[in-house]
Design a protein around this motif. Structure first.
Motif, PDB file in Angstrom:
ATOM      1  N   THR A 179       0.923  -1.213   0.145  1.00  0.00           N
ATOM      2  CA  THR A 179      -0.029  -0.135  -0.052  1.00  0.00           C
ATOM      3  C   THR A 179       0.953   1.266  -0.114  1.00  0.00           C
ATOM      4  O   THR A 179       0.350   2.372  -0.493  1.00  0.00           O
ATOM      5  CB  THR A 179      -0.869   0.035   1.211  1.00  0.00           C
ATOM      6  OG1 THR A 179      -0.199  -0.843   2.421  1.00  0.00           O
ATOM      7  CG2 THR A 179      -2.175  -0.441   0.896  1.00  0.00           C
ATOM      8  N   SER A 180       1.907   1.036   0.743  1.00  0.00           N
ATOM      9  CA  SER A 180       2.900   2.279   0.591  1.00  0.00           C
ATOM     10  C   SER A 180       2.909   2.990  -0.700  1.00  0.00           C
ATOM     11  O   SER A 180       3.206   4.109  -0.946  1.00  0.00           O
ATOM     12  CB  SER A 180       4.159   2.147   1.353  1.00  0.00           C
ATOM     13  OG  SER A 180       4.831   0.928   0.681  1.00  0.00           O
ATOM     14  N   ARG A 186      -0.065   8.545  -4.490  1.00  0.00           N
ATOM     15  CA  ARG A 186      -1.103   9.607  -4.343  1.00  0.00           C
ATOM     16  C   ARG A 186      -0.689  10.916  -3.802  1.00  0.00           C
ATOM     17  O   ARG A 186      -1.198  11.859  -4.164  1.00  0.00           O
ATOM     18  CB  ARG A 186      -2.292   9.053  -3.541  1.00  0.00           C
ATOM     19  CG  ARG A 186      -3.626   9.619  -3.477  1.00  0.00           C
ATOM     20  CD  ARG A 186      -4.608   8.577  -2.607  1.00  0.00           C
ATOM     21  NE  ARG A 186      -5.074   7.110  -3.546  1.00  0.00           N
ATOM     22  CZ  ARG A 186      -4.941   6.221  -2.887  1.00  0.00           C
ATOM     23  NH1 ARG A 186      -4.701   5.994  -1.619  1.00  0.00           N
ATOM     24  NH2 ARG A 186      -5.073   5.036  -3.548  1.00  0.00           N
ATOM     25  N   ILE A 187       0.239  10.838  -3.005  1.00  0.00           N
ATOM     26  CA  ILE A 187       0.782  12.044  -2.492  1.00  0.00           C
ATOM     27  C   ILE A 187       1.442  12.849  -3.470  1.00  0.00           C
ATOM     28  O   ILE A 187       1.290  13.997  -3.345  1.00  0.00           O
ATOM     29  CB  ILE A 187       1.639  11.861  -1.470  1.00  0.00           C
ATOM     30  CG1 ILE A 187       0.790  11.284   0.002  1.00  0.00           C
ATOM     31  CG2 ILE A 187       2.526  12.974  -0.881  1.00  0.00           C
ATOM     32  CD1 ILE A 187       1.767  10.646   0.845  1.00  0.00           C
ATOM     33  N   VAL A 193      -6.195   6.170 -12.350  1.00  0.00           N
ATOM     34  CA  VAL A 193      -5.597   5.521 -13.688  1.00  0.00           C
ATOM     35  C   VAL A 193      -4.305   5.429 -13.774  1.00  0.00           C
ATOM     36  O   VAL A 193      -3.604   4.468 -14.200  1.00  0.00           O
ATOM     37  CB  VAL A 193      -6.316   6.281 -14.885  1.00  0.00           C
ATOM     38  CG1 VAL A 193      -5.647   5.854 -16.216  1.00  0.00           C
ATOM     39  CG2 VAL A 193      -7.648   6.195 -14.745  1.00  0.00           C
ATOM     40  N   ARG A 194      -3.558   6.589 -13.445  1.00  0.00           N
ATOM     41  CA  ARG A 194      -2.062   6.443 -13.360  1.00  0.00           C
ATOM     42  C   ARG A 194      -1.430   5.447 -12.200  1.00  0.00           C
ATOM     43  O   ARG A 194      -0.569   4.710 -12.621  1.00  0.00           O
ATOM     44  CB  ARG A 194      -1.534   7.951 -12.934  1.00  0.00           C
ATOM     45  CG  ARG A 194      -1.647   8.992 -14.037  1.00  0.00           C
ATOM     46  CD  ARG A 194      -0.976   9.909 -13.950  1.00  0.00           C
ATOM     47  NE  ARG A 194       0.496  10.088 -13.708  1.00  0.00           N
ATOM     48  CZ  ARG A 194       1.106  10.803 -13.261  1.00  0.00           C
ATOM     49  NH1 ARG A 194       0.621  12.152 -13.001  1.00  0.00           N
ATOM     50  NH2 ARG A 194       2.729  10.715 -13.215  1.00  0.00           N
ATOM     51  N   ILE A 195      -2.385   5.336 -11.086  1.00  0.00           N
ATOM     52  CA  ILE A 195      -1.821   4.222 -10.173  1.00  0.00           C
ATOM     53  C   ILE A 195      -1.998   2.861 -10.735  1.00  0.00           C
ATOM     54  O   ILE A 195      -0.959   2.074 -10.410  1.00  0.00           O
ATOM     55  CB  ILE A 195      -2.645   4.498  -8.898  1.00  0.00           C
ATOM     56  CG1 ILE A 195      -2.127   5.754  -8.061  1.00  0.00           C
ATOM     57  CG2 ILE A 195      -2.150   3.197  -7.917  1.00  0.00           C
ATOM     58  CD1 ILE A 195      -3.094   6.200  -6.886  1.00  0.00           C
ATOM     59  N   TRP A 196      -3.131   2.667 -11.391  1.00  0.00           N
ATOM     60  CA  TRP A 196      -3.267   1.376 -12.121  1.00  0.00           C
ATOM     61  C   TRP A 196      -2.018   1.262 -13.020  1.00  0.00           C
ATOM     62  O   TRP A 196      -1.566  -0.024 -13.143  1.00  0.00           O
ATOM     63  CB  TRP A 196      -4.524   1.503 -12.696  1.00  0.00           C
ATOM     64  CG  TRP A 196      -5.047   0.372 -13.348  1.00  0.00           C
ATOM     65  CD1 TRP A 196      -5.432  -0.945 -12.895  1.00  0.00           C
ATOM     66  CD2 TRP A 196      -5.042   0.040 -15.016  1.00  0.00           C
ATOM     67  NE1 TRP A 196      -5.681  -1.777 -13.978  1.00  0.00           N
ATOM     68  CE2 TRP A 196      -5.407  -1.251 -15.156  1.00  0.00           C
ATOM     69  CE3 TRP A 196      -4.686   0.955 -15.756  1.00  0.00           C
ATOM     70  CZ2 TRP A 196      -5.522  -1.903 -16.473  1.00  0.00           C
ATOM     71  CZ3 TRP A 196      -4.866   0.327 -17.176  1.00  0.00           C
ATOM     72  CH2 TRP A 196      -5.302  -0.978 -17.559  1.00  0.00           C
ATOM     73  N   TRP A 197      -2.036   2.141 -13.895  1.00  0.00           N
ATOM     74  CA  TRP A 197      -0.822   2.097 -14.825  1.00  0.00           C
ATOM     75  C   TRP A 197       0.276   1.716 -14.537  1.00  0.00           C
ATOM     76  O   TRP A 197       1.294   0.802 -14.798  1.00  0.00           O
ATOM     77  CB  TRP A 197      -1.153   3.093 -16.026  1.00  0.00           C
ATOM     78  CG  TRP A 197      -0.197   2.823 -17.022  1.00  0.00           C
ATOM     79  CD1 TRP A 197       1.050   3.800 -17.429  1.00  0.00           C
ATOM     80  CD2 TRP A 197      -0.194   1.995 -18.321  1.00  0.00           C
ATOM     81  NE1 TRP A 197       1.545   3.373 -18.564  1.00  0.00           N
ATOM     82  CE2 TRP A 197       0.673   2.269 -19.256  1.00  0.00           C
ATOM     83  CE3 TRP A 197      -1.129   0.945 -18.657  1.00  0.00           C
ATOM     84  CZ2 TRP A 197       0.855   1.727 -20.302  1.00  0.00           C
ATOM     85  CZ3 TRP A 197      -1.071   0.336 -19.728  1.00  0.00           C
ATOM     86  CH2 TRP A 197       0.248   0.607 -20.556  1.00  0.00           C
TER      87      TRP A 197
END
Lengths: 289, 297
Positions: A179-180, A186-187, A193-197
């Motif tokens: 999760t980190s 996110r910070i 979408v970008r986190i997914w990719w």
């Protein structure tokens, strides 16, 4: 997998190491069984290849083996196998790509987001895995006809483009992503979408590769569904075309055998090229209830 | 499950999860969910290639129960389950052999997996060649003055021949599952037993196999379910034999796409579904017990 006892991290020496002190009779017996199993595993396909390489008219029990590609040339020309070969490649790659993409999309919220009804969605996806394709072929066929997809390559692709099994497999992989990493992204201002990719996809890549390989093997071999939805010869996939060859060349089955060998060779090459992915653990994960 | 690790605060729009789920959901709903309710409905209707669907209640089920052909196919499906014990023995033997990692056999796992990636049509044609009237199998039988056997045309061989194809194509897959199970058998247990003077056979029988028992039940159920769903092997290996010499899925296929009786085929599909569901439920129960016991796989 590898020989174990010798390289134990604990450094504890073992007095018995079964890997090294086997009696000769046992070792000999195991080699015999290994030889028999290998003969069983590769014998039938090898024999098929041998027969397909013999031109028509030669006796299969003939001592002299003079290989020739005559049957292959004939079957590609008279059996029109080039188009089915292309169709099979298209259908297989499309099914594998769609399975990976759709499973990766669906798995992300199921692994990483909280939303109302999430457990129900998970349960419903699990339920779809309980309904075999063989049971619902009639309504699947009807839907394909109603969508105007009957006798098109899309009919062989779209209904098979996602599976509950694939979604679950990728979800399990995404649950294990730290999760980190996600929080750090996110910070830095990254959206879903970008986190997914940039995080979820790369970190679940081994599972996605496994899913792609399973999909390729299943799609390349599939017979029941393409037989149902493909009618014109120019739309046949390779298994359907080879199945037809059995009837069309019933007087010279060596042509059908040659066609079968053409269906065999690409998938064997693909398998040998990707065999390092085929570890026992992924199979245990794949069938775990 | 490690879901406890994945509880981020909500930092996305309410519709974000739905957007990610949508493409898969559309396909699963239209080709599995909807299809499932449709097949139940169709099973109560007169529905042919030309007319319907039109509600007729339980007629299809009554026709199925009174159909000798359907019962024969179900019986054949039950007999087809005999591939399961054969698959377990063969794949377990293969796994033990690969695990033993004899010198010079590093390729063994690869070789034994080749049938798994072989397309079923190719596997079936290869076995048709071996089992044909003047094929290798009958030649071998001739050496011991037996046969020839009509493997591809006469009962009960028309059931046995596709079973051989299923066995051949499947054992490498289950070998992989057994290998994963074998890796998880505690090495200490085996070493302790050996130090105590137990023979290799006794260790295999009293330590290794009991530790593998959860994997054996898993393989038994998974392979039984896929035996009930078998189609391709029969469709090619015994092409052209009467449907009553085949199994449940060929019955569904022939009833729907050769006879054109979609209603009856749907009812037969439902009967098959109920049988498979029972096995899946048993599997889930056992699987829950396996994870409760902390066993591998």
């Amino acid at each position: 997998m590898t020989r174990h006892q010798t390289r134990r991290p604990s450094g504890r020496t073992t007095t018995v190491s079964p890997g090294e002190r086997r009696p000769l009779s046992l070792v000999a017996g195991m080699y015999v069984v290994a030889a028999l199993l290998t003969a069983l595993a590769i014998g039938p396909a090898l024999w098929l290849i041998v027969i397909a390489l013999q031109p028509a008219g030669t006796s299969s029990s003939s001592i002299r083996f003079t290989p020739s590609l005559a049957n292959f040339k004939t079957v590609v020309r008279d059996g029109n196998l080039l188009l089915p070969m292309m169709n099979s490649i298209i259908v297989t790659l499309a099914r594998a790509a769609a399975n990976v993409l759709l499973a990766a999309l669906a798995a992300y919220p199921l692994a990483r987001m909280n939303f109302r009804g999430k457990n129900l969605v998970l349960l419903l996806i699990l339920a779809t895995m309980m309904v075999p394709e063989q049971v619902i072929v009639v309504p699947m066929f009807r839907t394909v006809v109603q969508l105007g997809l009957y006798d098109t390559l899309l009919a062989a692709i779209i209904p098979m483009a996602v599976s509950g099994f694939g979604i679950f497999m990728v979800r399990q992989a995404m649950l294990a992503v730290p999760t980190s990493l996600e929080e750090a992204a996110r910070i830095d201002g990254a959206g879903p979408v970008r986190i997914w990719w940039h995080i979820m996809l790369p970190l679940s890549a081994p599972t996605l590769a496994t899913l792609a390989l399973f999909s390729v093997i299943a799609a390349w071999s599939d017979l029941l569904w393409p037989v149902i939805v493909l009618q014109s010869q120019h739309n046949y996939t390779l298994p359907v075309a080879v199945n037809e060859l059995m009837g069309a060349f019933s007087t010279n089955l060596r042509l059908a055998y040659a066609g079968a060998v053409l269906a065999l060779v690409p998938i064997i090459i693909a398998f040998l090229a990707s065999q390092r992915f085929f570890k026992p653990q992924i199979f245990a994960g794949a069938v775990k209830g | 499950m490690t879901s406890a690790a994945a509880r981020p605060a909500r930092t996305h729009a309410w519709w974000t999860p739905h957007a990610f789920l949508l493409p898969a959901a559309i396909l699963l709903v239209s080709f599995v969910g909807l299809a499932f309710f449709q097949v139940i409905y169709f099973s109560f209707t007169r529905y042919t290639a030309f007319t319907g669907p039109e509600w007729i209640g339980l007629d299809n089920y009554q026709r199925l129960l009174g159909s000798g052909v359907f019962w024969k196919c179900l019986l054949n499906s039950a007999l087809y389950l005999l591939v399961t014990p054969a698959l377990i023995v063969l794949s377990l033997a293969a796994a033990l052999l690969v695990q033993a990692s004899l010198r010079g056999t590093s390729w063994l796992r690869l070789a034994l997996f080749l049938p798994v990636v072989t397309p079923t049509i190719v596997a079936a044609l290869a076995w048709r060649l071996l089992l044909s009237r003047d094929g290798v199998a009958n030649a071998a039988l001739g050496v011991v003055a037996a046969g020839p056997v009509n493997w591809l045309t006469h009962e009960p061989w028309t059931l046995l021949s596709p079973m051989l194809v299923t066995l051949w194509k499947g054992f490498g897959f289950y070998m992989m599952i057994f290998l994963a199970g074998l890796i998880a058998v505690p090495r200490e247990l085996i070493e302790a037993a050996r130090i105590d003077g137990a023979s290799r056979l006794r260790v295999l029988w009293h330590v290794t196999l009991p530790s593998l028992w959860p994997v054996v039940t898993l393989v038994a159920i998974v392979s039984s379910i896929s035996a009930l769903k078998v189609f391709d092997e029969l469709f090619v290996t015994v092409k052209g034999v009467p449907i009553e010499q085949q199994t449940a899925v060929p019955f569904v296929y022939a009833t729907a796409f050769e006879v054109g009786d979609f209603g009856l085929a749907s009812a037969a599909g439902i009967v098959l579904f109920v049988i498979i569901l029972a096995l899946s439920v048993v599997n889930l129960r056992l699987s829950a017990r396996r994870s409760a016991a902390g066993a591998p796989a």
